[in-house]
Write an enzyme that holds these catalytic residues in place. Sequence first.
Site, PDB file in Angstrom:
ATOM      1  N   ARG A  72      -3.061  -8.030 -12.745  1.00 28.44           N
ATOM      2  CA  ARG A  72      -1.925  -7.498 -11.970  1.00 28.44           C
ATOM      3  C   ARG A  72      -1.269  -8.572 -11.106  1.00 28.44           C
ATOM      4  O   ARG A  72      -0.055  -8.607 -10.938  1.00 28.44           O
ATOM      5  CB  ARG A  72      -2.450  -6.337 -11.109  1.00 28.44           C
ATOM      6  CG  ARG A  72      -1.426  -5.713 -10.239  1.00 28.44           C
ATOM      7  CD  ARG A  72      -1.943  -4.469  -9.534  1.00 28.44           C
ATOM      8  NE  ARG A  72      -1.228  -4.269  -8.292  1.00 28.44           N
ATOM      9  CZ  ARG A  72       0.011  -3.803  -8.197  1.00 28.44           C
ATOM     10  NH1 ARG A  72       0.663  -3.439  -9.268  1.00 28.44           N
ATOM     11  NH2 ARG A  72       0.609  -3.683  -7.031  1.00 28.44           N
ATOM     12  N   ARG A 105       5.854   1.854 -11.399  1.00 25.64           N
ATOM     13  CA  ARG A 105       4.731   0.952 -11.079  1.00 25.64           C
ATOM     14  C   ARG A 105       4.765   0.635  -9.590  1.00 25.64           C
ATOM     15  O   ARG A 105       5.846   0.544  -9.007  1.00 25.64           O
ATOM     16  CB  ARG A 105       4.864  -0.382 -11.808  1.00 25.64           C
ATOM     17  CG  ARG A 105       5.022  -0.242 -13.280  1.00 25.64           C
ATOM     18  CD  ARG A 105       3.806  -0.779 -13.974  1.00 25.64           C
ATOM     19  NE  ARG A 105       3.905  -0.494 -15.396  1.00 25.64           N
ATOM     20  CZ  ARG A 105       2.879  -0.261 -16.177  1.00 25.64           C
ATOM     21  NH1 ARG A 105       1.656  -0.285 -15.684  1.00 25.64           N
ATOM     22  NH2 ARG A 105       3.038  -0.007 -17.452  1.00 25.64           N
ATOM     23  N   HIS A 121      12.834   8.669  -4.556  1.00 29.18           N
ATOM     24  CA  HIS A 121      11.668   9.476  -4.923  1.00 29.18           C
ATOM     25  C   HIS A 121      12.094  10.948  -4.994  1.00 29.18           C
ATOM     26  O   HIS A 121      12.782  11.436  -4.086  1.00 29.18           O
ATOM     27  CB  HIS A 121      10.562   9.294  -3.877  1.00 29.18           C
ATOM     28  CG  HIS A 121       9.330  10.067  -4.197  1.00 29.18           C
ATOM     29  ND1 HIS A 121       8.445   9.674  -5.184  1.00 29.18           N
ATOM     30  CD2 HIS A 121       8.841  11.229  -3.699  1.00 29.18           C
ATOM     31  CE1 HIS A 121       7.463  10.552  -5.263  1.00 29.18           C
ATOM     32  NE2 HIS A 121       7.675  11.508  -4.376  1.00 29.18           N
ATOM     33  N   THR A 156       1.660   3.992  -2.036  1.00 35.74           N
ATOM     34  CA  THR A 156       2.367   4.834  -3.000  1.00 35.74           C
ATOM     35  C   THR A 156       3.343   5.737  -2.249  1.00 35.74           C
ATOM     36  O   THR A 156       2.940   6.736  -1.649  1.00 35.74           O
ATOM     37  CB  THR A 156       1.354   5.686  -3.798  1.00 35.74           C
ATOM     38  OG1 THR A 156       0.438   4.820  -4.456  1.00 35.74           O
ATOM     39  CG2 THR A 156       2.055   6.555  -4.831  1.00 35.74           C
ATOM     40  N   ASP A 157       4.605   5.324  -2.218  1.00 36.57           N
ATOM     41  CA  ASP A 157       5.681   6.095  -1.573  1.00 36.57           C
ATOM     42  C   ASP A 157       5.413   6.314  -0.087  1.00 36.57           C
ATOM     43  O   ASP A 157       5.720   7.388   0.457  1.00 36.57           O
ATOM     44  CB  ASP A 157       5.873   7.445  -2.305  1.00 36.57           C
ATOM     45  CG  ASP A 157       6.179   7.246  -3.786  1.00 36.57           C
ATOM     46  OD1 ASP A 157       6.948   6.323  -4.112  1.00 36.57           O
ATOM     47  OD2 ASP A 157       5.638   7.996  -4.610  1.00 36.57           O
TER      48      ASP A 157
HETATM   49  C1  GRF Z   1      13.931   9.873 -10.766  1.00 37.95           C
HETATM   50  O1  GRF Z   1      13.670  11.200 -10.408  1.00 37.95           O
HETATM   51  C2  GRF Z   1      13.155   8.909  -9.917  1.00 37.95           C
HETATM   52  O2  GRF Z   1      13.077   9.265  -8.581  1.00 37.95           O
HETATM   53  C3  GRF Z   1      11.816   9.081 -10.591  1.00 37.95           C
HETATM   54  O3  GRF Z   1      12.115   8.951 -11.950  1.00 37.95           O
HETATM   55  C4  GRF Z   1      13.388   9.543 -12.157  1.00 37.95           C
HETATM   56  C5  GRF Z   1      14.225   8.550 -12.909  1.00 37.95           C
HETATM   57  O4  GRF Z   1      15.258   9.189 -13.598  1.00 37.95           O
HETATM   58  N1  GRF Z   1      10.780   8.310 -10.047  1.00 37.95           N
HETATM   59  P1  GRF Z   1      16.260   8.385 -14.546  1.00 37.95           P
HETATM   60  O5  GRF Z   1      15.422   7.536 -15.498  1.00 37.95           O
HETATM   61  O6  GRF Z   1      17.115   7.548 -13.660  1.00 37.95           O
HETATM   62  O7  GRF Z   1      17.045   9.459 -15.245  1.00 37.95           O
END
Ligand code: GRF
Length: 212
Positions: A72, A105, A121, A156-157
Amino acid sequence: MPPSPPSPVPAVVLVSGSGSILQALIDACDDPEYGVTIAAVGSDRPGVGGLVRAQGAGIPTFVCSPGDFPDRGQWDGALEAEVSRHLRQTPPDQPRWVVTAGFMRLLGTAVLGACSVLNTHPALLPSFPGTRAVADALAHGVKVTGATVHLVDEGTDTGPIVAQRAVPVRPDDDEGSLHERIKVVERDLLVRTVRRVLTRGYETHDRKVLLA
Ligand code: GRF
């Protein structure tokens, strides 16, 4: 002669999937008044829709897959090198900006040390972090969920929240229908927040983000 407008702020966008949120950023950047330009789009996997959208818009792309590196740390270093190469025009006193729009990731210390990162998110953080946010919110039975744009740290977020917007859950929602309504909100929220943060700046006090 009137003063020339400031150069748009460059950003690298990272995606893992279809890239519909990336598309909203691409469309916004078509307007010279937006003030931000996408220097490159990167992905952790080849052939995804987001890369195809970027190529269609004439934006440079790159792939940096963890599977191509022994560990990683080396993947993180290679990703940082790619991102920094595309952001080398950023003035030295300004942050190098990365926007993660469906990038599935965790970023490592090399990228996070070199760049400031905004993520979108599909939930109201700190509820429902992680990759199953929409399913987890539905399974919990919440009546309201939403979208969060936040600064990225090593968790993570877990980074400081910049902007949020609510989305009501309907009784007949399934994961697909709810996620689609959240993504409509994410597109608008991310486009507005990227512009505001990258062109005007922000301050953080403890965890609180104050937009300039
Ligand atoms: C979004 O909901 C983003 O927040 C999530 O993956 C989705 C991506 O959607 N983590 P797209 O590929 O832009 O349609």
